[in-house]
Enzyme design. Structure first.
Site, PDB file in Angstrom:
ATOM      1  CE  LYS A  25      34.222  85.986 120.846  1.00 22.99           C
ATOM      2  NZ  LYS A  25      34.389  87.017 119.872  1.00 22.99           N
ATOM      3  NE  ARG A  94      31.017  90.323 121.831  1.00 20.43           N
ATOM      4  CZ  ARG A  94      31.068  90.772 120.280  1.00 20.43           C
ATOM      5  NH1 ARG A  94      30.698  90.883 119.052  1.00 20.43           N
ATOM      6  NH2 ARG A  94      30.922  92.399 120.665  1.00 20.43           N
ATOM      7  N   GLY A 103      31.452  83.788 112.645  1.00 23.45           N
ATOM      8  CA  GLY A 103      29.872  83.954 112.132  1.00 23.45           C
ATOM      9  C   GLY A 103      29.198  82.894 111.821  1.00 23.45           C
ATOM     10  CG  MET A 105      28.309  78.514 117.036  1.00 24.32           C
ATOM     11  SD  MET A 105      28.952  78.267 118.663  1.00 24.32           S
ATOM     12  CE  MET A 105      30.906  78.569 118.308  1.00 24.32           C
ATOM     13  NE  ARG A 338      40.718  85.507 115.988  1.00 21.89           N
ATOM     14  CZ  ARG A 338      39.809  85.857 115.272  1.00 21.89           C
ATOM     15  NH1 ARG A 338      38.917  84.521 116.081  1.00 21.89           N
ATOM     16  NH2 ARG A 338      38.907  86.708 113.874  1.00 21.89           N
ATOM     17  CG  HIS A 455      44.472  56.444  86.245  1.00 19.50           C
ATOM     18  ND1 HIS A 455      43.984  56.497  85.369  1.00 19.50           N
ATOM     19  CD2 HIS A 455      45.171  55.264  85.968  1.00 19.50           C
ATOM     20  CE1 HIS A 455      44.605  56.833  84.350  1.00 19.50           C
ATOM     21  NE2 HIS A 455      45.436  55.665  84.665  1.00 19.50           N
ATOM     22  CB  SER A 772      57.430  49.889 100.941  1.00 18.21           C
ATOM     23  OG  SER A 772      56.855  50.583 100.267  1.00 18.21           O
ATOM     24  CB  CYS A 840      55.162  53.290  99.148  1.00 21.25           C
ATOM     25  SG  CYS A 840      55.006  51.645  98.501  1.00 21.25           S
ATOM     26  CE1 TYR A 860      60.121  54.209 102.031  1.00 24.44           C
ATOM     27  CE2 TYR A 860      61.815  52.987 102.428  1.00 24.44           C
ATOM     28  CZ  TYR A 860      60.953  52.860 101.678  1.00 24.44           C
ATOM     29  OH  TYR A 860      60.536  51.566 100.934  1.00 24.44           O
TER      30      TYR A 860
HETATM   31  C1  PEP Z   1      49.578  50.069  97.682  1.00 26.32           C
HETATM   32  O1  PEP Z   1      48.855  49.466  97.792  1.00 26.32           O
HETATM   33  O2  PEP Z   1      49.626  50.968  98.707  1.00 26.32           O
HETATM   34  C2  PEP Z   1      50.485  50.916  96.779  1.00 26.32           C
HETATM   35  C3  PEP Z   1      50.747  51.807  97.257  1.00 26.32           C
HETATM   36  O3  PEP Z   1      49.964  50.210  95.469  1.00 26.32           O
HETATM   37  P1  PEP Z   1      48.591  50.291  94.527  1.00 26.32           P
HETATM   38  O4  PEP Z   1      48.365  51.977  94.943  1.00 26.32           O
HETATM   39  O5  PEP Z   1      50.074  50.812  93.407  1.00 26.32           O
HETATM   40  O6  PEP Z   1      48.197  49.324  94.415  1.00 26.32           O
END
Ligand code: PEP
Ligand code: MG
Length: 988
Positions: A25, A94, A103, A105, A338, A455, A772, A840, A860
């Site tokens: 502000k 303020r 809101g 503070m 702002r 899971h 990976s 991954c 990647y």
């Molecule tokens: C991991 O362990 O990051 C992975 C991708 O394998 P999972 O989650 O299937 O164990």
């Protein structure tokens, strides 16, 4: 450096860049005053430095003089004095932190009034009622906020006055009653504090400034910062500003205006105003506001002036701004501006529009940098409409989007109810592969246990279904669940918000998910920015998931978890036959059946990803995951008894049960003890690839070994894969692997999921063409934190006590796990320059983690399909903010045919920006024949302070050292960690 700066102080840098010092502000008030020269009531800002000094050592001595001098300058500029009995100046005090905390503070208005100056105000304005109303408002605000008195007695007295006089609103209370209220309020102060209400404006000012400083550590403010991941260290600035009154007469008014529509992004002014009113009246919604367009009729000159200011603000900030303004007796005053908050839809539209507007000329990279992951999530998933709902419990937002449905407690009942056309929310203590049909049939999933890589979380994210997990306060008792005293029975409606982790009773209205056209435009620009620098793949296990991932922009599959093919209803009995087999022939026949089934799955996936790389991970989870639960069977045995088949399964389940399955017989270890398993999977995959070639497709196959720990183990696993490939190709004939002018090329690589694998990356890379990082397991194993257990139970305590800067299953732990990622990448590439490296684990879809992976030079990231757009955006943003540097050029990295992307040596500079399951190992007798097989043949073949830790300041504590951002963990409070290693389902 002074603590106090007038709004018209000439700073060396544009004040809008000084939010750290002046707060948001204050910085914008200074920008509007000293740079844009807009009509802003004079004032001064007390810096965040002063607040931090106050928090650490009490009121700083020199602040007294600085405030007095600033007050004198303000009085000179205004030609009025605070507390003056003839013509008093009134100020507002303020808060104004670096990041907007709406809101959260405190604010004190009408400061400077006392028993004498109220009379002066009455005379000057010729409005005694106005003067006394202002005074009673000030007394009540000061009493509550500065003196810490309860608000109810003040409100009670006002209500009593209204009742006595028949006033329907505050504005109808007659002046005589207001005088009486002023006296009664002063009496409340005397009895509540033992002191008179301070008449001295200096004392009033100091009290108000201290109260705003203190409000930084008020419970609302702390909770908000924790929710938003804002550091507790920042402190707030305080803005003292001359008051202007929109409630003087019908030539006065007040409003909020946006330079364009913050909900849709449409061009043109947008906002509300009220004639003869104060700002709080607009916000409080007590009176019906008029649209900004009505200003044109009532105040045409001011309307014109306001639109000119809006245009200047947009040109200056090169963005949509929101403003607060007041009209006092026909004169326009700008009180605040702002860069405005906006919905995801509006953000996308504005960013694209602004690239075409000459006054703004946003570049495409700038447009991309204006979009956040939250903006994309808003248009990708349904959301709760509005904020008027009561949260029953808050846990981990594991899969974004909101869902509404009737509660069912078993997968079968959920599936049946959905079959009858009901909207269902599946509520389970935790889910397992046996629940997938119920999960699939549900609108959303709620579990009492589990973390961000449980899971339920992983599967829900994969399908883009909202999920809230780890709701520790939720107890399932038969056909109902309980949270505290609230009991929710089967069939009752609940709503869940998988982004915030909220669970709400009843049906909350939802907004639909519908990405506007600008979504694709912006992501296309993002792809151009990151092209050849950081790829984005998806974790997908079925043909439809793969097709969906491709539609969302995935450039291949980074992880196909093949176990998900094993748990399909038609596969599970075959898998169990394989596990129960007592002879080689029985095992081989089960494997043969599985091969045929898997071949069809792989065919579908390769078809959906034609021409793009598909990384297939060979079986990873412990085998007991495919067997029934031993506890359930034990109960059945003791009650109704077991069928002969069930007895066999019970024996096998007991045999395969492990104390710590996450550290037990899983990953490549399975391949070692069940040699035919991996060979079968490779054959199925290769046959599918050959079929694709026959069908005119271009399969690009990458085979990934899970959980390796050494070069020798990887070399052994590689030898099985190569043997199976060679056998399949030999069986099919030489021509079968030639298609569309190219020869089928298969890469063999591994996941890096154990600290040892990271350390021995050089040896492993000798037999691996790609790595990976499985950062779910790597995090679990580096910290020694069970993926299944720690998030719901102890994570919130660790975050609260600042033992962790953030949940390492959500945002990658740059200092520990990150170090292993960097080290393994460097060692792996030192051994094989063409090594392709990706990630991954769930972190592959987290923007902060993506920034780290970009800086570590990964090729990647791979994440669940619905996260792909967010990863595309985050990857582009990371590429833009990381410094390009030299990285050894590594030819042949892109296996996708036709890809011309040449890796420009891209060792990206440090960009320090900153979700687990399975568990338990008593292993029965297993054949160890695998070790004989093939033999161990050596391989032939950093951010903004908002991301700093949320840390609370106290007057006694030394300033905390800033580090990475803390994300709020929304699950329950601290609990004692389990004292004994224990088995957990370990299922995904
Ligand atoms: C991991 O362990 O990051 C992975 C991708 O394998 P999972 O989650 O299937 O164990
Ligand atoms: Mg893993």
């Amino acid at each position: 450096m002074p603590f106090v700066f007038d709004f018209d102080h000439l700073h060396r840098r544009p004040p809008m860049e000084l939010k750290d010092l002046l707060g948001g502000k204050g910085a914008n008030l200074a920008e509007m005053t000293s740079v844009l020269r807009l009509p802003v009531p004079h004032g001064f800002t007390i810096s965040t430095d002063a607040c931090r000094a106050y928090m650490h050592g009490g009121w700083p001595e020199r602040l007294t003089g600085e405030v007095q001098r600033a007050r004198a300058r303000l009085e000179r500029k205004m030609g009025k004095r605070l507390g003056d009995p003839v013509d008093p100046l009134l100020v507002s005090v303020r808060s104004g932190a670096k990041f907007s905390m709406p809101g959260m503070m405190d604010t004190v208005l009408n400061l400077g009034l006392n028993d004498a100056s109220v009379e002066g105000l009455a005379k000057q304005t010729d409005d005694e009622r106005f003067a006394y109303d202002s005074y009673r408002r000030f007394l009540s605000m000061y009493g509550r906020i500065v003196l810490g008195l309860p608000g109810e007695p003040f409100d009670g007295l006002l209500e009593a006055a209204k009742a006595r006089t028949g006033a329907r609103s505050d504005a109808e209370v007659p002046v005589g009653e207001l005088r009486g209220l002023v006296e009664a309020y002063q009496h409340l102060v005397r009895t509540g504090t033992g002191k008179h209400f301070p008449q001295d404006p200096d004392a009033q000012l100091r009290g108000a400034i201290e109260a705003v400083f203190r409000s930084w550590n008020g419970p609302r403010a702390i909770a908000y910062r924790e929710h938003e991941g804002i550091s507790h260290d920042l402190g707030t600035a305080v803005n003292v500003q001359a008051m202007v009154f929109g409630n003087r007469d019908d030539q006065s008014g007040t409003g909020v205006g946006f330079t364009r529509d913050p909900a849709t992004g449409a061009k043109g002014e947008y906002g509300d105003f009220l004639v003869n009113a104060q700002g709080e009246d607009v916000v409080a919604g007590i009176r019906n506001t008029e649209p900004l367009s009505a200003l044109k009729q009532r105040f045409p000159k001011i309307h014109r002036q306001l639109l000119e200011i809006f245009a200047r603000l947009e040109r200056h900030y090169r963005d949509m701004c929101d403003t607060e303004f007041t009209i006092e007796q026909g004169k326009l005053w700008m009180l605040q501006t702002r860069v405005g908050k906006r919905t995801g839809r509006a953000a996308l539209r504005m960013a694209v529009d602004m690239t075409k507007e000459r006054a703004i000329r946003l570049t495409k990279p700038e447009a991309v940098s204006r979009i956040t992951a939250e903006h994309l999530e808003q248009v990708l998933h349904p959301q709760f409409a509005g904020a008027s709902y009561e949260v029953l419990t808050r846990a981990l937002g594991a899969s974004p989007g909101a869902a509404v449905g009737r509660v069912y407690f078993t997968a079968d009942e959920a599936a049946q109810a959905a079959g009858r056309g009901e909207q269902v929310i599946l509520v389970r203590t935790e889910t397992s592969p046996e629940d997938v049909h119920g999960m699939l049939a549900s609108e959303g999933i709620l579990t009492a246990r589990g973390g961000l890589v449980s899971h339920a979380a992983v599967v829900a994210r994969g399908w883009g279904k909202p999920a809230v997990v780890g709701a520790e306060k939720l107890r399932i008792e038969g056909n109902s669940f309980r949270v505290g005293l609230t009991v929710v029975g089967q069939g009752e409606w609940i709503s869940i918000d998988g982004t915030a982790g909220d669970v709400v009773l009843g049906q909350v209205p939802l907004t639909a998910a519908s990405p506007p056209g600008e979504f694709e435009t912006l992501l296309g620009w993002a792809d151009t920015i990151r092209k050849g620098k950081l790829g984005v793949r998806a974790n997908a296990d079925t043909g439809p998931d793969a097709a969906n991932a491709r539609r969302l922009g995935a450039e291949g599959i980074g992880l196909c978890r093949t176990e998900h093919m094993f748990i399909a209803e038609d596969r599970l009995p075959i898998v169990r036959r394989m596990i129960l087999a007592t002879t080689k022939a029985e095992e081989e026949s089960a494997l043969e059946e599985l091969r045929v089934a898997q071949r069809a799955d792989f065919f579908e996936i390769l078809a959906a990803m034609d021409g793009l790389p598909v990384t297939v991970r060979l079986l990873d989870p412990p085998l007991h995951e495919f067997l029934p639960d031993t506890e359930e069977l034990a109960i059945k045995e003791a009650t109704t008894g077991l069928q002969p088949e069930e007895r066999k399964l019970f024996a096998a389940a007991k045999q395969w049960k492990e104390f710590n399955p996450m550290l037990g017989t899983r990953g490549v270890r399975l391949g070692v003890i069940k040699p035919g398993l991996y060979a079968m999977q490779v054959r199925a995959l290769m046959e599918a690839a050959l079929e694709r070639i026959k069908a005119g497709g271009i399969p690009v196959v990458e085979i990934m070994i899970p959980l390796t720990i050494s070069g020798a183990e990887m070399a052994l696993a590689r030898s099985w894969v190569e043997e199976a490939i060679a056998e399949t190709l030999a069986g099919a004939g030489a021509a079968a692997s030639q298609g569309r002018g190219r020869r089928l090329r298969v890469l063999i690589g591994t996941m890096i999921e154990t600290p040892r694998a990271a350390l021995r990356a050089a040896d492993i890379a000798e037999s691996a063409e790609f790595f990976s990082f499985g950062t779910n397991d790597l995090t679990q194993m580096t910290f020694g934190f069970s993926r299944d257990d720690v998030e719901g139970r102890m994570m919130s305590a660790y975050l609260e006590k600042e033992l962790l800067a953030h949940n390492p299953f959500e945002v990658v732990d740059v200092e520990g796990v990150g170090e292993l990622v960097r080290l393994a990448t460097a060692r792996g590439r030192a051994s094989r320059t063409t090594l392709k490296v990706g990630v991954c684990g769930e972190h592959g879809g987290d923007p902060e983690s993506i920034a780290f992976f970009a800086s570590a030079g990964l090729d990647y990231v791979s994440c669940s399909p619905f996260r792909v757009p967010i990863a595309r955006l985050a990857a582009a943003q990371s590429v833009m903010t990381t410094a390009p540097a030299q990285r050894p050029s590594r030819p042949g990295l892109n296996t996708a045919p036709g890809s011309t992307a040449k890796r420009s040596a891209a060792k990206r500079g440090a960009a320090k920006r900153g979700a687990a399951k399975r568990g338990a190992a008593k292993r029965g007798a297993v054949k160890r024949g695998a070790t004989k097989r093939g033999g161990a043949r050596r391989g032939a073949v950093k951010a903004s302070a908002k991301r700093a830790p949320a840390r609370r300041m106290s007057a006694t504590r030394a300033p905390a050292k800033p580090s990475a951002r803390q994300r709020t963990h929304k699950a329950g409070g601290a609990r004692k960690a389990p004292t004994r290693r224990r088995a957990s389902s370990g299922r995904r």
